[in-house]
Design a protein around this motif. Structure first.
Motif, PDB file in Angstrom:
ATOM      1  N   VAL A 145       6.992 -12.977  -4.849  1.00  0.00           N
ATOM      2  CA  VAL A 145       8.303 -12.997  -5.203  1.00  0.00           C
ATOM      3  C   VAL A 145       8.976 -12.332  -3.842  1.00  0.00           C
ATOM      4  O   VAL A 145       8.459 -11.153  -3.339  1.00  0.00           O
ATOM      5  N   ALA A 146       9.830 -13.100  -3.026  1.00  0.00           N
ATOM      6  CA  ALA A 146      10.448 -12.441  -2.096  1.00  0.00           C
ATOM      7  C   ALA A 146      11.850 -12.259  -2.289  1.00  0.00           C
ATOM      8  O   ALA A 146      12.690 -12.934  -2.654  1.00  0.00           O
ATOM      9  N   TYR A 147      12.365 -11.189  -1.675  1.00  0.00           N
ATOM     10  CA  TYR A 147      13.724 -10.884  -1.906  1.00  0.00           C
ATOM     11  C   TYR A 147      14.117 -10.131  -0.641  1.00  0.00           C
ATOM     12  O   TYR A 147      13.509  -9.072  -0.137  1.00  0.00           O
ATOM     13  N   GLY A 148      15.154 -10.732   0.241  1.00  0.00           N
ATOM     14  CA  GLY A 148      15.527 -10.074   1.721  1.00  0.00           C
ATOM     15  C   GLY A 148      14.293  -9.964   2.432  1.00  0.00           C
ATOM     16  O   GLY A 148      13.618 -11.032   2.433  1.00  0.00           O
ATOM     17  N   PRO A 149      14.290  -8.828   3.052  1.00  0.00           N
ATOM     18  CA  PRO A 149      12.805  -8.582   3.815  1.00  0.00           C
ATOM     19  C   PRO A 149      11.507  -8.414   3.238  1.00  0.00           C
ATOM     20  O   PRO A 149      10.508  -8.043   3.883  1.00  0.00           O
ATOM     21  N   PHE A 150      11.619  -8.000   1.840  1.00  0.00           N
ATOM     22  CA  PHE A 150      10.610  -7.598   1.254  1.00  0.00           C
ATOM     23  C   PHE A 150       9.719  -8.803   0.451  1.00  0.00           C
ATOM     24  O   PHE A 150      10.277  -9.733   0.022  1.00  0.00           O
ATOM     25  N   THR A 151       8.445  -8.678   0.048  1.00  0.00           N
ATOM     26  CA  THR A 151       7.896  -9.214  -0.688  1.00  0.00           C
ATOM     27  C   THR A 151       6.902  -8.497  -1.839  1.00  0.00           C
ATOM     28  O   THR A 151       6.408  -7.547  -1.341  1.00  0.00           O
ATOM     29  N   SER A 152       6.845  -8.868  -3.051  1.00  0.00           N
ATOM     30  CA  SER A 152       5.890  -8.073  -3.899  1.00  0.00           C
ATOM     31  C   SER A 152       5.114  -9.291  -4.645  1.00  0.00           C
ATOM     32  O   SER A 152       5.439 -10.213  -4.860  1.00  0.00           O
ATOM     33  N   GLY A 153       3.661  -8.715  -4.982  1.00  0.00           N
ATOM     34  CA  GLY A 153       2.851  -9.738  -5.702  1.00  0.00           C
ATOM     35  C   GLY A 153       3.365  -9.629  -7.160  1.00  0.00           C
ATOM     36  O   GLY A 153       3.650  -8.505  -7.703  1.00  0.00           O
ATOM     37  N   VAL A 154       3.453 -10.831  -7.619  1.00  0.00           N
ATOM     38  CA  VAL A 154       3.866 -10.778  -9.023  1.00  0.00           C
ATOM     39  C   VAL A 154       2.697 -10.447  -9.901  1.00  0.00           C
ATOM     40  O   VAL A 154       3.039  -9.588 -10.978  1.00  0.00           O
ATOM     41  N   TYR A 155       1.617 -10.630  -9.828  1.00  0.00           N
ATOM     42  CA  TYR A 155       0.409 -10.215 -10.566  1.00  0.00           C
ATOM     43  C   TYR A 155       0.424  -8.692 -10.641  1.00  0.00           C
ATOM     44  O   TYR A 155       0.133  -8.174 -11.810  1.00  0.00           O
ATOM     45  N   ARG A 156       0.568  -7.892  -9.682  1.00  0.00           N
ATOM     46  CA  ARG A 156       0.285  -6.565  -9.664  1.00  0.00           C
ATOM     47  C   ARG A 156       1.722  -5.784 -10.045  1.00  0.00           C
ATOM     48  O   ARG A 156       1.736  -4.594 -10.627  1.00  0.00           O
ATOM     49  N   SER A 157       2.969  -6.390  -9.621  1.00  0.00           N
ATOM     50  CA  SER A 157       4.019  -5.751  -9.864  1.00  0.00           C
ATOM     51  C   SER A 157       4.768  -6.110 -11.160  1.00  0.00           C
ATOM     52  O   SER A 157       5.866  -5.339 -11.576  1.00  0.00           O
ATOM     53  N   VAL A 158       4.467  -7.399 -11.594  1.00  0.00           N
ATOM     54  CA  VAL A 158       5.045  -7.552 -12.945  1.00  0.00           C
ATOM     55  C   VAL A 158       3.916  -7.828 -14.163  1.00  0.00           C
ATOM     56  O   VAL A 158       4.292  -7.260 -15.294  1.00  0.00           O
ATOM     57  N   PHE A 159       2.894  -8.649 -13.751  1.00  0.00           N
ATOM     58  CA  PHE A 159       2.141  -8.986 -14.786  1.00  0.00           C
ATOM     59  C   PHE A 159       1.461  -7.738 -15.491  1.00  0.00           C
ATOM     60  O   PHE A 159       1.278  -7.595 -16.721  1.00  0.00           O
ATOM     61  N   LEU A 160       0.814  -7.038 -14.418  1.00  0.00           N
ATOM     62  CA  LEU A 160      -0.147  -5.904 -15.061  1.00  0.00           C
ATOM     63  C   LEU A 160       0.885  -4.731 -15.624  1.00  0.00           C
ATOM     64  O   LEU A 160       0.259  -4.279 -16.658  1.00  0.00           O
ATOM     65  N   PRO A 161       2.095  -4.577 -15.051  1.00  0.00           N
ATOM     66  CA  PRO A 161       2.703  -3.533 -15.882  1.00  0.00           C
ATOM     67  C   PRO A 161       3.023  -3.784 -17.386  1.00  0.00           C
ATOM     68  O   PRO A 161       2.886  -3.332 -18.193  1.00  0.00           O
ATOM     69  N   VAL A 162       3.324  -5.283 -17.592  1.00  0.00           N
ATOM     70  CA  VAL A 162       3.539  -5.739 -18.904  1.00  0.00           C
ATOM     71  C   VAL A 162       2.403  -5.679 -19.788  1.00  0.00           C
ATOM     72  O   VAL A 162       2.441  -5.268 -20.827  1.00  0.00           O
ATOM     73  N   VAL A 163       1.121  -6.045 -19.024  1.00  0.00           N
ATOM     74  CA  VAL A 163      -0.126  -5.878 -19.885  1.00  0.00           C
ATOM     75  C   VAL A 163      -0.044  -4.561 -20.281  1.00  0.00           C
ATOM     76  O   VAL A 163      -0.823  -4.365 -21.572  1.00  0.00           O
ATOM     77  N   SER A 164      -0.134  -3.522 -19.461  1.00  0.00           N
ATOM     78  CA  SER A 164      -0.201  -2.120 -19.584  1.00  0.00           C
ATOM     79  C   SER A 164       0.679  -1.322 -20.656  1.00  0.00           C
ATOM     80  O   SER A 164       0.222  -0.572 -21.660  1.00  0.00           O
ATOM     81  N   VAL A 165       1.774  -2.113 -20.770  1.00  0.00           N
ATOM     82  CA  VAL A 165       2.891  -1.498 -21.670  1.00  0.00           C
ATOM     83  C   VAL A 165       2.153  -2.116 -23.145  1.00  0.00           C
ATOM     84  O   VAL A 165       2.181  -1.474 -24.322  1.00  0.00           O
ATOM     85  N   LEU A 166       1.985  -3.289 -23.380  1.00  0.00           N
ATOM     86  CA  LEU A 166       1.426  -4.025 -24.380  1.00  0.00           C
ATOM     87  C   LEU A 166       0.202  -3.379 -24.842  1.00  0.00           C
ATOM     88  O   LEU A 166      -0.055  -3.135 -26.224  1.00  0.00           O
ATOM     89  N   LEU A 167      -0.548  -2.982 -23.790  1.00  0.00           N
ATOM     90  CA  LEU A 167      -1.954  -2.299 -24.274  1.00  0.00           C
ATOM     91  C   LEU A 167      -1.851  -0.946 -24.974  1.00  0.00           C
ATOM     92  O   LEU A 167      -2.356  -0.713 -25.951  1.00  0.00           O
ATOM     93  N   LEU A 168      -0.842  -0.301 -24.317  1.00  0.00           N
ATOM     94  CA  LEU A 168      -0.653   1.191 -25.138  1.00  0.00           C
ATOM     95  C   LEU A 168      -0.104   0.811 -26.406  1.00  0.00           C
ATOM     96  O   LEU A 168      -0.308   1.500 -27.362  1.00  0.00           O
TER      97      LEU A 168
END
Lengths: 314, 376
Positions: A145-168
């Motif tokens: 996902v790109a925003y302004g001058p930055f980009t972040s990977g969806v898998y690591r920055s969105v998908f894995l955090p959701v998985v980790s909360v669900l797992l807990l």
């Protein structure tokens, strides 16, 4: 919105995504170690190598496993199925290790650390010997996902955090709402009494260790496509962060993991976005050292103490 | 004549006690033979200069092993970060030695590095022990300190990381570290090659004997009391944090000396000394030799390091990458099969052979074997 404000929003988003990435990594790296430590009193210093088994299992299943002594390989599997294979391999591996090594180490905390450290050395070296200095990497799914001058990977920055909360959440339910959870906690609290009440404690130990191993395998499977190069020395990256988060979190597995990952991830994200990855790691480790000094029993140990003091005052 | 005998007895009284293995004439005879054999080793025609060189390195590493034996084996504080003091001292020696390369400068670098290493240990020890940090938490903090140093030193590649003449060098490490030398002005002994071998052998034997005196002294008894039962020792009025701090500082100084020997031996130091593999080695040596025995720590270091050197050429069909498989496997086996390590086992076997326990052994013996097994 002014240009400056927009830049501020972008920067805030970058820190947020960095935090989520770091948080997920800490939770996933820690949770298997925390269960084995919190419930069984064994510090598994080979935890990083358990995760590595999950990484290798997934990567090999994905690329096609080589058949020993034959110039052929099994067909490669789709990523989600390869991940399941990675988890299963780690569970089998964990059960074998529990039956042969770990069961001699209950109630021997320091010995458990030293022996599993040796185990970690052996596993990492055997992976090196069997599969060479690196495996082909798996490309990260889900794009950026790109925003302004930055980009972040969806898998690591969105998908894995959701998985980790669900797992807990799932683990919380497992330990509070199921028969396994009740028996496991009884075994941990007082093995003698649990045995007298008809609980097969030996079986509970195997199952808890298998659960911890499975979680390590899951972490490996989830990070197999997010690690870049897959090399036999990656285990130590997971181990150090997990190790630190477990003790900062303290004895309560789920709340401890959550709070430690939240706090350490926060410092990591702030410093990383300002000064880079190296500084972020240093900041996190230094915060951990200071926290251990201030709260020798970890965050949940401190909370428990405060709660008991309050109860005593009433 | 009786006066001479009295002197020997007095020396033996200081060296022997319940906290050491090997309190018998037999032990000292074997010990003397072993030291003489090591002294004769470089003179043997079958010994190559390379063998002398590698053995010299093992002597340096043995100081690291002794440091962990004091801290973990005797005081019960498992430090995974002894390499931190080892490495910090090695780098300090490099920085001072490169900038002041005269004999006086290198002498100052030696003492400076040991003081810095010991002071670092004292600071960390004060932070931990007076803050009530215990058990595995100490282990974790020390490991994290080593990891922090590992990460930090690996990124010191740029020219801004140059202290005077000495470049820290990042991943590639610091080169041109001078040989060990002692002296003032023009009169100086420079130790390299066979000279360093003998210097370290003498220092190692002297340190071993001094530590035997330490652990059998009043303070040594208190260290062991802290290891056995911290709370009860505190109840008797001993200052437990202070005992731990002093022991940890002594350990830091020993590790620091080892670091200086290591750096001056190879004229080189790099961040891998803070790495997870190197950090594991002292734990391996001390566990295998017997952590509650100083001689075990030294012996296991020499044997295991010799084995690792041998394995780097491969053994039969096994390549050098098997070295760590064998070392790790050895560690696991020792912990599972003989948690006390090899020296206590040898001690028991020898005692049984000679019919009954040797005087002075009973004390150290009881803490090793579980009473259940003895009666069975």
């Amino acid at each position: 919105m002014s240009l400056l404000a927009t830049a501020g929003v972008y920067r805030g988003l970058a820190v947020l995504f960095q935090f989520l990435d770091s948080f997920a990594f800490l939770v996933l790296a820690t949770v298997g170690l925390a269960i084995i430590f919190g419930m069984m009193g064994v510090i598994n210093l080979a935890h990083g190598e358990f995760i590595l088994v999950g990484v290798y299992g997934t990567a090999l299943a994905f690329h096609g496993m080589p058949i020993p002594f034959a110039d052929a390989a099994l067909p490669g599997l789709p990523l989600p199925i390869a991940m399941v294979v990675g988890v299963l391999i780690t569970v089998v591996f964990g059960v074998i290790i529990e039956r042969t090594i770990i069961r001699h180490l209950y109630d021997r905390l320091l010995d458990s650390m030293v022996a599993t450290w040796g185990l970690g050395l052996v596993v990492a070296q055997l992976l090196l010997i069997s599969f060479g200095s690196s495996l082909d990497s798996i490309s990260t799914p889900m794009g950026n996902v790109a925003y302004g001058p930055f980009t972040s990977g969806v898998y690591r920055s969105v998908f894995l955090p959701v998985v980790s909360v669900l797992l807990l959440g799932a683990l919380y339910l497992l330990f509070t709402r199921t028969e396994f959870g009740v028996k496991a906690r009884a075994t941990i609290e007082d093995p003698e009494t649990a045995r007298a009440m008809g609980v097969d404690t030996d079986r509970m130990y195997v199952m808890t260790f298998a659960l911890g191993s499975g979680l390590a395998g899951l972490t490996g499977a989830l990070y197999a496509p997010a690690l870049g190069a897959i090399t036999p020395d990656r285990g130590s990256i997971f181990l150090v962060e997990a190790f630190v988060a477990v003790v900062v979190g303290g004895p309560s597995v789920i709340v401890g993991t959550l709070s430690a990952a939240g706090l350490l991830g926060f410092f990591n994200a702030i410093v990383t976005s300002q000064y880079g990855t190296f500084a972020g790691l240093m900041a996190m480790l230094l915060v951990a050292i200071v926290l251990l000094r201030l709260l020798p029993d970890g965050i949940t140990g401190y909370v428990e103490k405060v709660r008991q003091r309050r109860r005593a005052e009433q | 004549m009786s006066g001479g005998l009295g002197a020997i007895d007095r020396v033996r009284n200081r060296l022997e006690g319940p906290n050491t293995y090997g309190n018998s004439g037999l032990f000292w005879a074997v010990f003397a033979i072993a030291v003489l054999a090591l002294a004769a080793y470089p003179l043997s025609p079958t010994t190559s200069p390379f063998d002398v060189l590698t053995t010299t390195q093992y002597f340096g590493l043995a100081f690291l092993a002794l440091s962990l034996s004091i801290v973990w084996g005797y005081t019960g504080v498992l430090s995974f970060g002894q390499v931190a003091f080892f490495g910090v001292a090695a780098y300090t020696f490099g920085v001072i030695g490169i900038n002041f390369s005269s004999a006086t400068g290198v002498t100052a670098a030696f003492f400076g590095a040991v003081v810095v290493g010991a002071a670092f240990a004292a600071l960390l020890g004060y932070f931990m022990f007076y803050g009530g940090v215990r058990d595995v938490y100490v282990t974790i903090i020390t490991l994290v300190v080593a990891m922090v140093l590992n990460t930090f030193m690996a990124q010191t590649a740029g020219s801004e990381w140059t202290i005077g003449e000495a470049a820290l060098g990042g991943f590639n490490g610091m080169t041109n570290i001078p040989d060990l030398a002692f002296g003032v002005g023009d009169t100086a002994f420079v130790f390299d090659g066979v000279g360093l071998y003998y210097a370290l052998l003498v220092l190692l034997v002297a340190t071993y004997l001094a530590l035997r005196v330490l652990v059998n002294s009043q303070f040594g008894m208190t260290m062991v009391a802290v290891r056995e039962d911290e709370d009860r020792t505190a109840t008797f009025g001993y200052n437990v944090p202070f005992v731990k701090l002093v022991s940890f500082t002594i350990g830091g100084a020993l590790a620091a000396a080892g670091g200086v020997f290591y750096a001056s031996w190879g004229n080189f130091i790099d961040p891998t000394v803070f790495g997870i593999l190197f950090a594991a080695l002292p734990v391996v040596w001390v566990s295998v030799g017997g952590r509650e025995s100083l001689i075990g720590a030294v012996g296991a270091t020499l044997v295991i390091e010799r084995m690792r050197t041998g394995l780097t050429d491969g053994v039969g069909p096994l390549g050098p990458e098997w070295a760590f498989v064998i070392v790790g496997g050895l560690l696991m086996t020792v912990i599972l099969v003989m948690p006390g390590g090899i020296v206590p086992l040898i001690d028991r076997v020898v005692a049984d052979r000679l019919g009954g326990r040797l005087p002075g052994l009973a004390g150290s013996e009881t803490s090793e074997s579980s009473p259940k097994e003895d009666t069975a």
